[in-house]
Design a protein around this motif. Structure first.
Motif, short mmCIF file in Angstrom:
data_model
loop_
_atom_site.label_atom_id
_atom_site.label_comp_id
_atom_site.label_asym_id
_atom_site.label_seq_id
_atom_site.Cartn_x
_atom_site.Cartn_y
_atom_site.Cartn_z
N ASN A 112 0.73 -1.17 -0.04
CA ASN A 112 -0.08 0.03 0.07
C ASN A 112 0.93 1.25 0.00
O ASN A 112 2.39 1.06 0.04
CB ASN A 112 -1.04 0.09 1.25
CG ASN A 112 -0.30 -0.04 2.47
OD1 ASN A 112 0.88 0.43 2.57
ND2 ASN A 112 -0.88 -0.61 3.69
N GLY A 139 -3.70 2.19 -4.34
CA GLY A 139 -3.90 3.29 -3.87
C GLY A 139 -5.11 3.45 -2.86
O GLY A 139 -5.54 4.67 -2.67
N GLY A 140 -5.45 2.75 -2.13
CA GLY A 140 -6.42 2.83 -1.02
C GLY A 140 -6.03 3.97 0.05
O GLY A 140 -7.19 4.89 0.23
N SER A 175 -10.49 4.39 -6.46
CA SER A 175 -9.27 4.09 -5.73
C SER A 175 -8.43 3.44 -6.70
O SER A 175 -8.89 2.35 -7.44
CB SER A 175 -9.82 3.03 -4.60
OG SER A 175 -8.61 2.60 -4.00
N ASP A 223 -5.09 1.51 -8.25
CA ASP A 223 -3.87 0.84 -8.02
C ASP A 223 -2.90 0.75 -9.44
O ASP A 223 -3.45 0.79 -10.55
CB ASP A 223 -4.26 -0.81 -7.72
CG ASP A 223 -5.21 -0.73 -6.62
OD1 ASP A 223 -5.19 0.43 -5.70
OD2 ASP A 223 -5.55 -2.03 -6.39
N ARG A 243 -14.19 4.79 -5.42
CA ARG A 243 -13.99 5.00 -4.10
C ARG A 243 -15.11 4.69 -3.30
O ARG A 243 -16.10 5.39 -3.57
CB ARG A 243 -13.04 6.08 -4.11
CG ARG A 243 -12.56 6.23 -2.68
CD ARG A 243 -11.83 7.42 -2.33
NE ARG A 243 -10.10 7.02 -2.79
CZ ARG A 243 -9.39 6.20 -2.35
NH1 ARG A 243 -9.62 5.90 -0.93
NH2 ARG A 243 -8.47 6.26 -3.16
N THR A 263 -8.67 -5.44 3.69
CA THR A 263 -8.75 -5.22 2.11
C THR A 263 -7.36 -5.82 1.60
O THR A 263 -7.49 -6.32 0.62
CB THR A 263 -8.86 -3.58 1.90
OG1 THR A 263 -8.10 -2.88 2.51
CG2 THR A 263 -10.25 -3.33 2.31
N GLY A 264 -6.54 -5.47 2.12
CA GLY A 264 -5.25 -5.76 1.45
C GLY A 264 -5.02 -7.40 1.32
O GLY A 264 -4.51 -7.83 0.48
N LEU A 324 -7.12 -8.90 -1.14
CA LEU A 324 -6.94 -8.68 -2.56
C LEU A 324 -5.60 -9.56 -2.90
O LEU A 324 -5.56 -10.22 -3.71
CB LEU A 324 -6.25 -6.92 -2.73
CG LEU A 324 -5.70 -6.69 -4.07
CD1 LEU A 324 -6.67 -6.63 -5.14
CD2 LEU A 324 -5.01 -5.61 -3.97
N1 LIG Z 1 -12.57 3.33 -0.02
C1 LIG Z 1 -12.17 2.34 -0.98
N2 LIG Z 1 -12.84 2.22 -2.29
C2 LIG Z 1 -12.68 1.18 -3.00
N3 LIG Z 1 -11.66 0.54 -3.13
C3 LIG Z 1 -10.67 0.61 -1.96
C4 LIG Z 1 -11.14 1.59 -0.89
N4 LIG Z 1 -9.88 1.42 -0.01
C5 LIG Z 1 -9.03 0.49 -0.59
N5 LIG Z 1 -9.59 -0.02 -1.71
C6 LIG Z 1 -8.83 -0.85 -2.71
O1 LIG Z 1 -8.54 -2.18 -1.71
C7 LIG Z 1 -7.43 -2.72 -2.03
C8 LIG Z 1 -6.39 -2.65 -1.00
O2 LIG Z 1 -5.82 -1.52 -0.98
P1 LIG Z 1 -5.25 -0.74 0.52
O3 LIG Z 1 -6.54 -0.35 1.46
O4 LIG Z 1 -4.52 0.35 -0.06
O5 LIG Z 1 -4.44 -1.79 1.16
P2 LIG Z 1 -4.01 -1.99 2.52
O6 LIG Z 1 -5.27 -2.86 3.20
O7 LIG Z 1 -2.87 -3.04 2.54
O8 LIG Z 1 -3.93 -0.95 3.37
C9 LIG Z 1 -6.69 -1.92 -3.17
O9 LIG Z 1 -7.14 -2.42 -4.42
C10 LIG Z 1 -7.66 -0.64 -3.04
O10 LIG Z 1 -7.56 0.16 -4.22
#
Ligand SMILES: Nc1ncnc2c1ncn2[C@@H]1O[C@H](COP(=O)(O)OP(=O)(O)O)[C@@H](O)[C@H]1O
Ligand SMILES: Cc1ncc(COP(=O)(O)O)c(N)n1
Length: 272
Positions: free
Chosen positions: A140, A177-178, A187, A189, A204, A213-214, A217
């Motif tokens: 992230n 890009g979250g 959002s 990536d 988003r 979420t991470g 994914l």
């Molecule tokens: N508010 C959001 N809306 C849509 N997608 C999101 C949102 N937050 C995170 N994501 C997506 O969830 C996935 C995990 O991202 P992220 O939250 O950045 O990782 P982490 O859980 O490792 O911090 C990515 O594909 C990101 O784009």
């Protein structure tokens, strides 16, 4: 007859079921693959925070990996929370020994709730030992900043971070890009294969904090690679899966909401 692919997660346990091993196994189940786990640490955790961590010894981590690879073909491996130096070193040594394929590395460092799940002193070991083994690494924004020393404020910075992380040895880099509202609507990536950039965009979701979420994914990418998809297809489908899981995140406690791993399946079955 073998009908399912066997996919392994090497990660920490989240007692509240939203992240870590529990999120990974649910994701595997939703993808129709057979999930297996090597537990690196047990966390006492809920939707509001992480309250304690018990690391599993390097010897028991080695034994778990041996028990699996000595017996079962492994189509893909997802690596999540690796906690400390000894854990990283034994995982890297064992995955090299067994010539594991389709390794997806989620370089977990700090939980959504702010707890250090990787000893900061082990960050360089993670980069040196595990990054070169990974087919895909999924930092992230804060993790990409730690790995590169860059400050990331926009898509150009994400691309530069992806280039620098690629130079550390993984097959592909997905900078997520979250944490970066470059575009408040989406959002985005960034996937870099060493030559080309692919941009994966999803609307988003403006909601209360989500967690796992991470984990979700990266587990979905591993499941898709294990099923034989190439990297761009595996990542694209995993992004679609996590977006639905975030859209339908569950309110189970007072804090961050875990992703819904089975929304589409339950919907199709008329269960919700
Ligand atoms: N508010 C959001 N809306 C849509 N997608 C999101 C949102 N937050 C995170 N994501 C997506 O969830 C996935 C995990 O991202 P992220 O939250 O950045 O990782 P982490 O859980 O490792 O911090 C990515 O594909 C990101 O784009
Ligand atoms: C065992 C474990 N592994 C990973 C995470 C990171 O997930 P998140 O960033 O969503 O809190 C976590 N909280 N717990």
């Amino acid at each position: 007859m073998q009908t399912m692919k066997n996919i392994l997660t090497i990660a920490g346990s989240d007692s509240s079921g939203g992240a870590g091993i529990q999120a990974d196994l649910k994701t595997f189940a939703a993808h129709g693959v057979f999930g297996m786990s090597v537990i690196t640490a047990v966390t006492a955790q809920n939707t509001q925070g992480v309250f304690a961590v018990q690391d599993i010894t390097a010897d028991v981590i080695a034994k778990q990996i041996e028990a699996i690879f000595d017996d079962i073909p492994v189509a893909a491996v997802k690596i999540g929370m690796v906690s400390r130096m000894e854990t990283i070193q034994i995982i890297a040594a064992k995955l090299r020994q067994y010539q594991a394929v389709n390794i997806v590395l989620d370089p977990v460092m700090v939980s959504t709730s702010g707890y250090h799940l990787l000893n900061p002193a082990a960050q360089a070991i993670l980069a040196g030992e595990l990054l070169p083994l990974a087919a895909v690494v999924t930092p992230n924004i804060p993790e990409a900043e730690v790995l590169t020393g860059l400050t990331i404020n926009n898509l150009t910075d994400m691309e530069e971070a992806a280039r620098r992380i690629y130079a550390m040895g993984p097959g592909n880099v997905l900078v997520k890009g979250g944490h970066l509202a470059v575009d408040p609507e989406n959002s985005i990536d960034v996937l870099f294969d060493g030559v080309n950039f692919h941009y994966l965009s999803a609307q988003r979701i403006a909601a209360k904090k989500t967690h796992g979420t991470g984990c979700t994914l990266s587990a979905a990418i591993a499941a898709n690679l294990g099923k034989g998809l190439n990297v761009p297809a595996a990542v694209t489908q995993a992004k679609e899966y996590v977006t639905v899981a975030i859209e339908n995140a569950l309110t189970i406690g007072k804090g961050a909401r875990p992703t819904h791993h089975f929304y589409t399946l339950y919907k199709q079955a008329g269960m919700i």
